[in-house]
Design a protein around this motif. Sequence first.
Motif, PDB file in Angstrom:
ATOM      1  N   HIS A   1      26.838   4.690   0.175  1.00 62.32           N
ATOM      2  CA  HIS A   1      25.477   4.327   0.607  1.00 62.32           C
ATOM      3  C   HIS A   1      25.032   3.007   0.146  1.00 62.32           C
ATOM      4  N   TRP A   2      25.499   2.471  -1.047  1.00 63.33           N
ATOM      5  CA  TRP A   2      24.698   1.320  -1.545  1.00 63.33           C
ATOM      6  C   TRP A   2      25.331   0.206  -1.339  1.00 63.33           C
TER       7      TRP A   2
ATOM      8  N   ARG B   1      19.808   3.017   5.339  1.00 59.75           N
ATOM      9  CA  ARG B   1      19.243   1.868   4.221  1.00 59.75           C
ATOM     10  C   ARG B   1      17.841   1.667   4.045  1.00 59.75           C
TER      11      ARG B   1
ATOM     12  N   GLY C   1      25.746  -1.321   2.737  1.00 56.79           N
ATOM     13  CA  GLY C   1      25.225  -2.748   2.705  1.00 56.79           C
ATOM     14  C   GLY C   1      26.052  -3.777   3.219  1.00 56.79           C
TER      15      GLY C   1
END
Lengths: 448, 689
Positions: free
Chosen positions: B571-572, B75, B576
């Motif tokens: 992924h987001w 990230r 996170g």
Amino acid sequence: MDNSILIIGAGVAGINCALNAAKYGTHVYLVDDTPSIGGMMARLDKTFPTNDCSICIEAPQMYEVDNHPNIDILTNTEVRKVKKADGGFSVRLIKKARFIDEEKCTGCGACLEACPVTVPDELDGKIGGVRKLISIPFPQAVPNVMVIDPDCRYGRMRDKGACVGGCVVDCSQCRECPIALCVAACRKEGKDAVRLWQANKNINIAVRSIVIATGIADAKPPRGLYGYDLYDNVVTYTQFERLMNAGGPTGGQIIRPSDRKHAHRIAWIQCAGRGLEGGVPYCSKVCCMVATKQSIITKEHDPQVDTTVYYNDLKAYGKGFWAFYEKARENGVKYVRARPYDVFEDPETKNLTVRYEDLDSGELRYDEVEILVLSTGLVANSRNERLAKILKIQLDKLGFFKEKDPISAPLETEVEGIYVCGGATGPIDISESVVQATAASLKAVSPR
Amino acid sequence: MTEEIRIGVFVCDCGSNIAGVVNVPEVVNYAKGLKNVVFVDEGKWSCSVDALSSMQESIKEHKLNRVVIASCTARTHEPLFKQTVKEAGLNPYLLEFVSIREQVSWVHMNEPEIATQKAKDLVKMGVAKAALLEEGEEIRLPVGKDCMVIGGGMAGMTAALSLANQGFKAVLVEKRPQLGGLLNLISTVSSDKELLSAEEIVRGQAKLVETHPNVVVYTNAEIENVDGYIGNYSVTIKSNGTRNNFDVSTVIVATGMRELNLEGKFFYGSDSRVVTQLELEGILKNNQLGDVKNVVMVNCVGSKNETRGCCNIGCHVSIKNALAIKRVNKEAKVYILYRDLSMVKEEHFHIDAAKAAGVKFLRFPDDRYPEVTKDNENLVINVYDILSGRAFLLSADLLVLTAGFEGDETIEKIKGHLKVSSNAEGFFQERHIKLGPLDFPADGIALCGCAKNPKTLKETIEEGMGAAMRVSIPMNNGYIEAEGIVADIDLANCNSCGLCWKRCPYGAIRVNENKEPQVVKALCKGCGLCAADCPKECISIVHYSDDQVLAQVEAALEENPADKIIAFVCHWCALGGVDMAGVSRLQYPPNARLIRVMCSARVSIKFIQRAFDLGAAGVLVAGCEFPTCHYISGNYAAEKRVNRAKKILAKKGFDPDKLWNIWCSAADGPKFANTMREMVRELHLAKEV
């Protein structure tokens, strides 16, 4: 004239202004006087009226800014001098020492573990948040590097000479931090990023236009307002937001500052301080929806928690806001039209009794709660005044940046080439900030 | 001949952050033995300038054609390493990122052996995927310098002018005979100084628009057809009886709003003394107020109820007009009956000004609107005032209703033309309520003004400028660019079922005349929803193909599958949350092997099925917390698919309770860590894997 633009303030308005301008093809200096970009939004738990997680939607934008070749981020940096030059502006910035080599620091946190001095966090102190003297502003910070707070509790580090030998208390004699443990820890990691002798640095840039996106501040309640600063369990709405936040000091546990026990009765006082000395005299637009959001989230954490909002005029002005309010009521949040008079604390239980007039019935009532949240509103940033002087533009009577002609030339200031957007113009929510930021970016990149 | 796969693995110590827990030399040795790996290096700080340049040298020296980085988190650091390999002459899509800090050393600090084993597994999974990686490329679609603006009110005129001033061509399409929209009907606009004439504002702006060489104005115009997407819209309109065709690259929607029809409410429509605020504006504008003595205004008519929200501007308009009446006729009695006074900042002080001018405010309860009756043809209003706790009887020779608003009547047609959506109140729906306020999901179409929701003139003008900026970006660059992670359709097996183009949130899949779907790659965001849904498995996603993801699943489950959980993580937000757990040093059981996907919607049932076939103890699908999704609604699709997968698993004899899903925000490290603990407990897993 240089083709770059300068954006002052890197909250959600500054970030969106920068991304739009950079994608358009313009080089951007994005300056913020704090150690990370992100602004107020990075510290929120959720955003109304959808309850989107705030950092989840902002962090991707922050990384995008970080990686965009057209954007130079300058954090911990203030604007010191602005002069008209060559159709644009020549600007002197001062990059305040963060006592860290930004190029070398990887944010690994070894120094943080070594640092022996723990102090209350500025934002989260009231609800038990602490940080070290060397710290990272928040986990998703951009840039992801440490910053050293020169306010050691034994004295203030000087600009030069910093901690070792430069502190009011000679650190070689300081039992807290005898050998600059952070420096040693960093070296042990094979880095040498801690720079206790770092000085402020001047940076001169030339830009074609400037956008002010310095944001807004939450109003601090005057001491004693509904028991604030007197009673432990009276908090502001921003403190409560941190309390709900899984990334906050309590890991999202809604617990009382007094005994760190879960609260079962929570109330919000809207327009807290309106009409009182030191209070905000106008409607701040967002607080009704903030309280609605906070009460809904509180109920989501634990449906058994009793939640009451004391309000007068409900401001549910935006898209989906009214439905959000109705959702809160369906979930059992009580809305009482009320004029709260005062608050008493039970010295034993630390519970709070609110004495208020129920406006619907005209009766005087008493409610006992375990946490009382004050929605105090939004005020202009105190640093606006200084910046206005440097930019030679005016503030309005409430302390926000004045637009030359709000109707026919919104977002323009009296100085051609200087624009304003977001909370710097007045109370505003996130989506309106993004709209203004986008519009201001157009002004900043367009031919004049 | 296929080229020889030559993988280089770079394992980072991150000072002692990784090396203090994970036995990095052991991982390095292990990696050396993996198939296709020809070079392995340990770096103290892989992200330091020296390490990056030495990485580039190694790529050249050992002719590496795939690179695996095992370090912190994709990230934050993937863009840096992508750039590095690119500079070394390698296609950046041939890089695979493995997270052994956030996913290993920081969360299993007290179990160095187990952590080392997990790191090895993750590297093995990365290598297995890397062997199958293919080159990707950023895709550009040319975009011209012309835009159609639909609606010639203040929002549309401002947008058109902003575009024209930058040198772009604006085609402004207005359905009425003249430009100006709602503002044509209004008498005055309040500003911080004084009341401004709406007519002056609107005529001034219209003149600038009409005389600008870069603006073409069509009035009396109706849109008959719009076809295409960003860069190549073709439009047919009928204006003043003539049909016109033109091509534009982008579109701005600024169709405005109208007052709700109040027919039948409070004698509206049957008694000419009952008017709306907009009609009062006309009366004031034409000086037709006459000798009114008693004016009563009722706010929130048709709004703030089950079907419709606050109209945003009614309080402000009623106070402005009350003051205007007082100015014309000082003796007139004016009452404003309201529920809440919703006024911001300086506007708030208008209330004081109105009170000072003698305007009376009465506040009625939400559930007890005033009653209007007729007494010998006199209008009588019976209102209960909360603040004084009593009812009043007011007579009125002018009753003004502050009506709510809805979108323009053309909205349905335009929705069809542009394939965009609206909400229940008849306003267009923007891409994201907070961070995409001026966009539609599809690139190249912007939204502004009261077509989105009611707003003040100032806000409308700001939105007009903002929308112009949104479409100016691709027009100024001359192209839009998409990342290389996009969908690719192999039509060999396609049966034209239509799922892919119907479900694509971005309108990036279009069907040609043979009913064959085609990906407009520049519009594709790479979420992978289409690929996971395609019943014929025709769709592949660059960097997240079925083969690549399955290779990770297989590599992870080669040893001790019964102790392992396969976790597909978006992924987001979900990643996170994983990273947040790492940063917070939350310690949790090490059983999961994480596989990153861009969106949880990418996880097809096939992946889940394969994991269970290979004996996985459990599978977790982790996506963004509702309603957030980086790809608009991917997590909703993923949730449906997980439920479907459970049914399928049950039919095939697997325990559906071993398939878990969580929706985890990027701030919620504790949630991910707790889920790991719960899964290990519920699935009765041994700790040591």
